[in-house]
Design a protein around this motif. Structure first.
Motif, PDB file in Angstrom:
ATOM      1  N   ASN A 113      -0.091 -17.056  16.715  1.00 13.47           N
ATOM      2  CA  ASN A 113      -0.925 -16.024  17.346  1.00 13.47           C
ATOM      3  C   ASN A 113      -2.168 -16.725  17.892  1.00 13.47           C
ATOM      4  O   ASN A 113      -2.812 -17.477  17.153  1.00 13.47           O
ATOM      5  N   ILE A 114      -2.481 -16.456  19.146  1.00 18.54           N
ATOM      6  CA  ILE A 114      -3.649 -17.104  19.751  1.00 18.54           C
ATOM      7  C   ILE A 114      -4.625 -16.019  20.193  1.00 18.54           C
ATOM      8  O   ILE A 114      -4.229 -15.042  20.836  1.00 18.54           O
ATOM      9  N   SER A 115      -5.900 -16.206  19.842  1.00 19.36           N
ATOM     10  CA  SER A 115      -6.900 -15.213  20.244  1.00 19.36           C
ATOM     11  C   SER A 115      -7.266 -15.433  21.703  1.00 19.36           C
ATOM     12  O   SER A 115      -7.576 -16.551  22.115  1.00 19.36           O
ATOM     13  N   LEU A 116      -7.226 -14.372  22.488  1.00 19.11           N
ATOM     14  CA  LEU A 116      -7.650 -14.453  23.897  1.00 19.11           C
ATOM     15  C   LEU A 116      -8.283 -13.108  24.242  1.00 19.11           C
ATOM     16  O   LEU A 116      -7.584 -12.147  24.549  1.00 19.11           O
ATOM     17  N   ASP A 117      -9.613 -13.065  24.192  1.00 17.76           N
ATOM     18  CA  ASP A 117     -10.292 -11.777  24.341  1.00 17.76           C
ATOM     19  C   ASP A 117     -10.621 -11.438  25.778  1.00 17.76           C
ATOM     20  O   ASP A 117     -11.065 -10.318  26.049  1.00 17.76           O
ATOM     21  N   SER A 118     -10.456 -12.401  26.689  1.00 17.37           N
ATOM     22  CA  SER A 118     -10.774 -12.099  28.088  1.00 17.37           C
ATOM     23  C   SER A 118     -10.028 -13.049  29.010  1.00 17.37           C
ATOM     24  O   SER A 118      -9.791 -14.207  28.672  1.00 17.37           O
ATOM     25  N   LEU A 119      -9.689 -12.530  30.193  1.00 18.84           N
ATOM     26  CA  LEU A 119      -9.088 -13.376  31.231  1.00 18.84           C
ATOM     27  C   LEU A 119     -10.160 -13.908  32.173  1.00 18.84           C
ATOM     28  O   LEU A 119      -9.872 -14.707  33.061  1.00 18.84           O
ATOM     29  N   ASP A 120     -11.375 -13.462  31.986  1.00 27.45           N
ATOM     30  CA  ASP A 120     -12.492 -13.884  32.835  1.00 27.45           C
ATOM     31  C   ASP A 120     -13.265 -14.974  32.081  1.00 27.45           C
ATOM     32  O   ASP A 120     -13.866 -14.698  31.039  1.00 27.45           O
ATOM     33  N   PRO A 121     -13.245 -16.225  32.600  1.00 26.87           N
ATOM     34  CA  PRO A 121     -13.891 -17.312  31.858  1.00 26.87           C
ATOM     35  C   PRO A 121     -15.356 -17.026  31.505  1.00 26.87           C
ATOM     36  O   PRO A 121     -15.809 -17.387  30.419  1.00 26.87           O
ATOM     37  N   ASP A 122     -16.087 -16.334  32.376  1.00 27.42           N
ATOM     38  CA  ASP A 122     -17.506 -16.066  32.058  1.00 27.42           C
ATOM     39  C   ASP A 122     -17.624 -15.141  30.856  1.00 27.42           C
ATOM     40  O   ASP A 122     -18.429 -15.360  29.951  1.00 27.42           O
ATOM     41  N   ILE A 123     -16.813 -14.089  30.859  1.00 22.01           N
ATOM     42  CA  ILE A 123     -16.866 -13.146  29.735  1.00 22.01           C
ATOM     43  C   ILE A 123     -16.340 -13.826  28.471  1.00 22.01           C
ATOM     44  O   ILE A 123     -16.885 -13.665  27.379  1.00 22.01           O
ATOM     45  N   PHE A 124     -15.293 -14.634  28.626  1.00 19.36           N
ATOM     46  CA  PHE A 124     -14.738 -15.360  27.487  1.00 19.36           C
ATOM     47  C   PHE A 124     -15.825 -16.221  26.822  1.00 19.36           C
ATOM     48  O   PHE A 124     -15.999 -16.202  25.599  1.00 19.36           O
ATOM     49  N   HIS A 125     -16.582 -16.958  27.654  1.00 19.19           N
ATOM     50  CA  HIS A 125     -17.618 -17.828  27.083  1.00 19.19           C
ATOM     51  C   HIS A 125     -18.733 -17.018  26.442  1.00 19.19           C
ATOM     52  O   HIS A 125     -19.291 -17.410  25.417  1.00 19.19           O
ATOM     53  N   GLN A 126     -19.013 -15.862  27.030  1.00 20.28           N
ATOM     54  CA  GLN A 126     -20.016 -14.968  26.412  1.00 20.28           C
ATOM     55  C   GLN A 126     -19.509 -14.529  25.028  1.00 20.28           C
ATOM     56  O   GLN A 126     -20.259 -14.534  24.058  1.00 20.28           O
ATOM     57  N   ILE A 127     -18.216 -14.211  24.926  1.00 17.92           N
ATOM     58  CA  ILE A 127     -17.669 -13.743  23.643  1.00 17.92           C
ATOM     59  C   ILE A 127     -17.652 -14.876  22.613  1.00 17.92           C
ATOM     60  O   ILE A 127     -18.051 -14.670  21.462  1.00 17.92           O
ATOM     61  N   ILE A 128     -17.217 -16.061  23.024  1.00 17.62           N
ATOM     62  CA  ILE A 128     -17.097 -17.138  22.012  1.00 17.62           C
ATOM     63  C   ILE A 128     -18.441 -17.801  21.713  1.00 17.62           C
ATOM     64  O   ILE A 128     -18.529 -18.654  20.825  1.00 17.62           O
ATOM     65  N   GLY A 129     -19.474 -17.412  22.457  1.00 22.33           N
ATOM     66  CA  GLY A 129     -20.829 -17.874  22.139  1.00 22.33           C
ATOM     67  C   GLY A 129     -21.057 -19.332  22.481  1.00 22.33           C
ATOM     68  O   GLY A 129     -21.982 -19.944  21.963  1.00 22.33           O
TER      69      GLY A 129
END
Ligand code: SAM
Ligand code: SF4
Length: 328
Positions: A113-129
């Motif tokens: 199982n792989i976590s992927l909370d966004s397909l948008d790299p900017d939002i993804f980086h915001q989520i992963i901090g």
């Protein structure tokens, strides 16, 4: 009574991401010191001589980030080689996955199982901090590599946070149309970042399903090892959609799992700290694995009383640790 045969094993409490729902911004988590972690040998002894004899046959490696654990492929190979192991899975953020996906598969890991909370790299980086380098691309490469080497079903985990990634539900669900992937939407829980939870709230699985149903329609389906997820499919899609509704729907009565933390605490319930056993200290002080089997058997008997049974159960201290510390 449910048969409890599934153990979630945290290999390490550290992580190379700081997801905003998992670790509060600016927080300093107390990491477990190296000498406090179960060694590979101790972990394998506990699995072979304690957990397997009392009936555990399915294992999931998690964390923190399990791929940060040194010699993780060796551990996978050793656990997979026990004849009683029926299923060996892993939950990872995928960042370190691409180069070792094949080795993990060859070593006997059955599912990932792989976590992927966004397909948008900017939002993804915001989520992963974490900003700067494109971690999104590396995670995406990890997903592609896992798919290529043959992990099936390949599951993607999405924690839905209102105002952060809830506008991407349809795009994430659409991944299942062309690919034989299983995208699972997880209701945000007040574990880890309680402040974000109070500020943003959470989106129920029913609301998410409605959005998807309005766009494409939705039929009930099945997927291997689905656990607590309710499984659906967009008509004609190759893959499936899962919904993990631990906020809107209590599945504690169906709970079939226990958790082993990276420092050797056996926890019968994610949300209730009652009844935990310190297996590492016992092992290091010479308690026999036969005696530990007896202790785990006793815990199995009382587990139904310990299970959290929903948010209204009034269990104290239920959310005092993050998922990365417990082993989510
Ligand atoms: N680091 C790995 C990963 O992120 O996949 C494995 C450990 S992580 C703690 C395991 C799972 O817990 C992930 O799917 C993550 O999304 C989920 N999780 C963490 N905090 C959560 C929260 N507050 N609510 C719901 N799910 C959460
Ligand atoms: Fe790390 Fe997983 Fe927690 Fe994100 S959810 S901070 S990747 S442990």
């Amino acid at each position: 009574m449910n048969q409890v045969d599934y153990l979630r094993i945290s290999l390490i409490d550290r992580c190379n991401f700081r997801c905003l729902y998992c670790m509060p911004e600016g927080s300093q988590l107390d990491y477990i010191l190296q000498q406090q972690l179960l060694t590979n040998e101790e972990l394998l002894t506990l699995i072979e001589e304690v957990f397997i004899p009392v009936g555990f046959t399915r294992f999931r490696l998690t964390g923190g980030e399990p791929l940060l654990r040194p010699r993780v492929v060796d551990l996978v190979r050793a656990i997979a080689s026990f004849p009683q192991t029926q299923d060996l899975a892993m939950t990872t953020n995928g960042f370190l996955l691409a180069p070792i996906a094949q080795s993990l598969y060859d070593a006997g890991l059955s599912r990932i199982n792989i976590s992927l909370d966004s397909l948008d790299p900017d939002i993804f980086h915001q989520i992963i901090g974490i900003h700067g380098r494109s971690r999104w691309q590396e995670v995406w490469d990890g997903i592609q590599a896992a798919y290529r080497v043959g992990f099936n079903p390949l599951k993607l985990n999405v924690v839905v946070i209102p105002g952060v990634n809830d506008h991407e539900i349809l795009d994430l669900a659409a991944l299942t149309i062309e690919k034989q992937w299983h995208v699972r939407f997880i209701e945000f829980m007040p574990i880890g970042n309680g402040q974000l939870f109070s500020d943003r709230g959470w989106v129920s699985s029913a609301e998410l399903r409605q959005q998807i149903r309005d766009r494409w329609g939705l039929t009930e389906s099945q997927v291997c090892g689905a656990g607590p997820a309710d499984v659906f499919q967009i008509p004609g899609a190759k893959g499936t959609l899962g919904f993990i509704s631990q906020m809107s729907e209590c599945f504690c009565d169906r709970c079939n799992r226990m958790r082993l933390s990276a420092d050797g605490w056996l926890r019968p319930c994610l949300l209730n700290e009652t009844g935990q056993l310190d297996l590492k200290t016992a092992l290091r002080s010479g308690v026999s694995t036969y005696q530990l089997q007896e202790q785990v058997k006793n815990l199995l008997v009382i587990k139904p009383e310990i299970n959290f049974k929903g948010r209204d159960s009034g269990v104290e201290g239920a959310y005092s640790r993050t998922m990365s510390q417990i082993g989510g």
